[in-house]
Scaffold this motif. Structure first.
Motif, PDB file in Angstrom:
ATOM      1  N   MET A   1       0.825  -1.194   0.000  1.00  0.00           N
ATOM      2  CA  MET A   1       0.000   0.000   0.000  1.00  0.00           C
ATOM      3  C   MET A   1       0.872   1.262   0.000  1.00  0.00           C
ATOM      4  N   LYS A   2       1.958   1.250   0.742  1.00  0.00           N
ATOM      5  CA  LYS A   2       2.850   2.408   0.767  1.00  0.00           C
ATOM      6  C   LYS A   2       3.451   2.654  -0.621  1.00  0.00           C
ATOM      7  N   ALA A   3       3.954   1.609  -1.252  1.00  0.00           N
ATOM      8  CA  ALA A   3       4.543   1.739  -2.582  1.00  0.00           C
ATOM      9  C   ALA A   3       3.487   2.160  -3.610  1.00  0.00           C
ATOM     10  N   PHE A   4       2.304   1.575  -3.512  1.00  0.00           N
ATOM     11  CA  PHE A   4       1.215   1.884  -4.435  1.00  0.00           C
ATOM     12  C   PHE A   4       0.811   3.355  -4.318  1.00  0.00           C
ATOM     13  N   ASN A   5       0.716   3.856  -3.096  1.00  0.00           N
ATOM     14  CA  ASN A   5       0.391   5.271  -2.891  1.00  0.00           C
ATOM     15  C   ASN A   5       1.455   6.172  -3.511  1.00  0.00           C
ATOM     16  N   GLU A   6       2.713   5.749  -3.439  1.00  0.00           N
ATOM     17  CA  GLU A   6       3.786   6.522  -4.063  1.00  0.00           C
ATOM     18  C   GLU A   6       3.632   6.553  -5.580  1.00  0.00           C
ATOM     19  N   TRP A   7       3.206   5.427  -6.161  1.00  0.00           N
ATOM     20  CA  TRP A   7       2.957   5.382  -7.611  1.00  0.00           C
ATOM     21  C   TRP A   7       1.868   6.375  -7.987  1.00  0.00           C
ATOM     22  N   ILE A   8       0.788   6.388  -7.203  1.00  0.00           N
ATOM     23  CA  ILE A   8      -0.341   7.280  -7.496  1.00  0.00           C
ATOM     24  C   ILE A   8       0.112   8.735  -7.432  1.00  0.00           C
ATOM     25  N   ILE A   9       0.854   9.072  -6.396  1.00  0.00           N
ATOM     26  CA  ILE A   9       1.343  10.446  -6.239  1.00  0.00           C
ATOM     27  C   ILE A   9       2.289  10.824  -7.376  1.00  0.00           C
ATOM     28  N   ALA A  10       3.121   9.879  -7.801  1.00  0.00           N
ATOM     29  CA  ALA A  10       4.113  10.151  -8.842  1.00  0.00           C
ATOM     30  C   ALA A  10       3.505  10.299 -10.232  1.00  0.00           C
ATOM     31  N   PHE A  11       2.318   9.719 -10.466  1.00  0.00           N
ATOM     32  CA  PHE A  11       1.731   9.805 -11.800  1.00  0.00           C
ATOM     33  C   PHE A  11       1.111  11.193 -11.978  1.00  0.00           C
ATOM     34  N   PRO A  12       1.546  11.951 -12.969  1.00  0.00           N
ATOM     35  CA  PRO A  12       1.073  13.326 -13.148  1.00  0.00           C
ATOM     36  C   PRO A  12      -0.452  13.436 -13.252  1.00  0.00           C
ATOM     37  N   GLY A  13      -1.021  14.240 -12.364  1.00  0.00           N
ATOM     38  CA  GLY A  13      -2.454  14.543 -12.416  1.00  0.00           C
ATOM     39  C   GLY A  13      -3.367  13.501 -11.809  1.00  0.00           C
ATOM     40  N   LEU A  14      -2.863  12.327 -11.478  1.00  0.00           N
ATOM     41  CA  LEU A  14      -3.744  11.267 -10.980  1.00  0.00           C
ATOM     42  C   LEU A  14      -4.349  11.621  -9.633  1.00  0.00           C
ATOM     43  N   THR A  15      -3.576  12.158  -8.731  1.00  0.00           N
ATOM     44  CA  THR A  15      -4.113  12.520  -7.414  1.00  0.00           C
ATOM     45  C   THR A  15      -5.250  13.526  -7.555  1.00  0.00           C
ATOM     46  N   ALA A  16      -5.072  14.528  -8.392  1.00  0.00           N
ATOM     47  CA  ALA A  16      -6.111  15.546  -8.596  1.00  0.00           C
ATOM     48  C   ALA A  16      -7.367  14.933  -9.205  1.00  0.00           C
ATOM     49  N   ARG A  17      -7.182  14.032 -10.168  1.00  0.00           N
ATOM     50  CA  ARG A  17      -8.341  13.381 -10.789  1.00  0.00           C
ATOM     51  C   ARG A  17      -9.100  12.532  -9.776  1.00  0.00           C
ATOM     52  N   LEU A  18      -8.372  11.835  -8.926  1.00  0.00           N
ATOM     53  CA  LEU A  18      -9.024  11.026  -7.888  1.00  0.00           C
ATOM     54  C   LEU A  18      -9.772  11.917  -6.893  1.00  0.00           C
ATOM     55  N   GLN A  19      -9.157  13.012  -6.503  1.00  0.00           N
ATOM     56  CA  GLN A  19      -9.802  13.931  -5.564  1.00  0.00           C
ATOM     57  C   GLN A  19     -11.072  14.531  -6.165  1.00  0.00           C
ATOM     58  N   ALA A  20     -11.097  14.732  -7.463  1.00  0.00           N
ATOM     59  CA  ALA A  20     -12.283  15.275  -8.132  1.00  0.00           C
ATOM     60  C   ALA A  20     -13.473  14.315  -8.051  1.00  0.00           C
ATOM     61  N   THR A  21     -13.191  13.029  -7.798  1.00  0.00           N
ATOM     62  CA  THR A  21     -14.270  12.039  -7.647  1.00  0.00           C
ATOM     63  C   THR A  21     -14.722  11.902  -6.195  1.00  0.00           C
ATOM     64  N   GLY A  22     -14.120  12.705  -5.308  1.00  0.00           N
ATOM     65  CA  GLY A  22     -14.465  12.627  -3.898  1.00  0.00           C
ATOM     66  C   GLY A  22     -13.500  11.789  -3.083  1.00  0.00           C
ATOM     67  N   PHE A  23     -12.429  11.344  -3.707  1.00  0.00           N
ATOM     68  CA  PHE A  23     -11.433  10.530  -3.006  1.00  0.00           C
ATOM     69  C   PHE A  23     -10.820  11.316  -1.862  1.00  0.00           C
ATOM     70  N   MET A  24     -10.700  10.644  -0.726  1.00  0.00           N
ATOM     71  CA  MET A  24     -10.048  11.233   0.439  1.00  0.00           C
ATOM     72  C   MET A  24      -8.935  10.284   0.871  1.00  0.00           C
ATOM     73  N   ARG A  25      -7.830  10.844   1.308  1.00  0.00           N
ATOM     74  CA  ARG A  25      -6.661  10.044   1.677  1.00  0.00           C
ATOM     75  C   ARG A  25      -6.992   8.982   2.733  1.00  0.00           C
ATOM     76  N   ASN A  26      -7.884   9.299   3.663  1.00  0.00           N
ATOM     77  CA  ASN A  26      -8.214   8.358   4.731  1.00  0.00           C
ATOM     78  C   ASN A  26      -9.331   7.376   4.364  1.00  0.00           C
ATOM     79  N   ALA A  27      -9.815   7.424   3.130  1.00  0.00           N
ATOM     80  CA  ALA A  27     -10.844   6.468   2.688  1.00  0.00           C
ATOM     81  C   ALA A  27     -10.274   5.050   2.725  1.00  0.00           C
ATOM     82  N   LYS A  28     -11.128   4.081   2.958  1.00  0.00           N
ATOM     83  CA  LYS A  28     -10.693   2.686   3.047  1.00  0.00           C
ATOM     84  C   LYS A  28     -10.797   1.946   1.717  1.00  0.00           C
TER      85      LYS A  28
END
Length: 81
Positions: free
Chosen positions: A37-64
């Protein structure tokens, strides 16, 4: 036995809701779930624009869990597990 392994590899990826650790473990099956999960989160952060796109769907860092739409965005960005 080999035929079953090939059949398993050929099965299409299912876009559904996944727990964060569950999805990370699909991408990184040979390490512990927490480390995956730690490595996967790093991949998501490293991919340009992915974090912003996920947040636009209502994604929250503490979501399960990831929603099917979020899973699709992740797979489109980094490929299928």
């Amino acid at each position: 036995m080999k035929a079953k392994e090939e059949e398993k590899e050929a099965a299409p990826f299912v876009y559904r809701s996944y727990g964060k650790s569950e999805l990370a473990s699909l991408y990184l099956p040979h390490i512990l779930p927490g480390s995956a999960m730690k490595a996967f989160n790093e991949w998501i952060i490293a991919f340009p624009g992915l974090t912003a796109r996920l947040q636009a769907t209502g994604f929250m860092r503490n979501a399960k869990r990831y929603t099917p739409a979020q899973v699709r965005m992740i797979v489109e960005a980094i490929g299928e597990p």
